[in-house]
Design a protein around this motif. Structure first.
Motif: not given
Length: 61
Positions: A23, A26-27, A29-31, A35
């Motif tokens: 999670e 993913y967060f 990469r999107k923002c 990490r």
């Protein structure tokens, strides 16, 4: 050729579950975050939510 980094590798963070690591990746990469930054934000939000819930139960008693 550069070495490919592991997707679940979180350098400065201890005790990360695979689901939490996924999670956070993913967060991040999107923002456009790292990490570690994403995981820190996620954990702060969870602590805040837990504090809010525990404060709400104290008021009802």
């Amino acid at each position: 050729m550069a070495k490919k980094k592991s997707k679940l590798e979180l350098s400065g963070v201890s005790a990360v579950s695979p689901a939490e690591a996924y999670e956070a990746a993913y967060f991040a990469r999107k923002c456009g975050l790292t990490r570690d930054e994403a995981l820190k934000i996620m954990r702060e939000a969870q602590r805040s939510a837990e504090a809010t819930i525990s404060a709400g139960t104290r008021r009802q008693n």
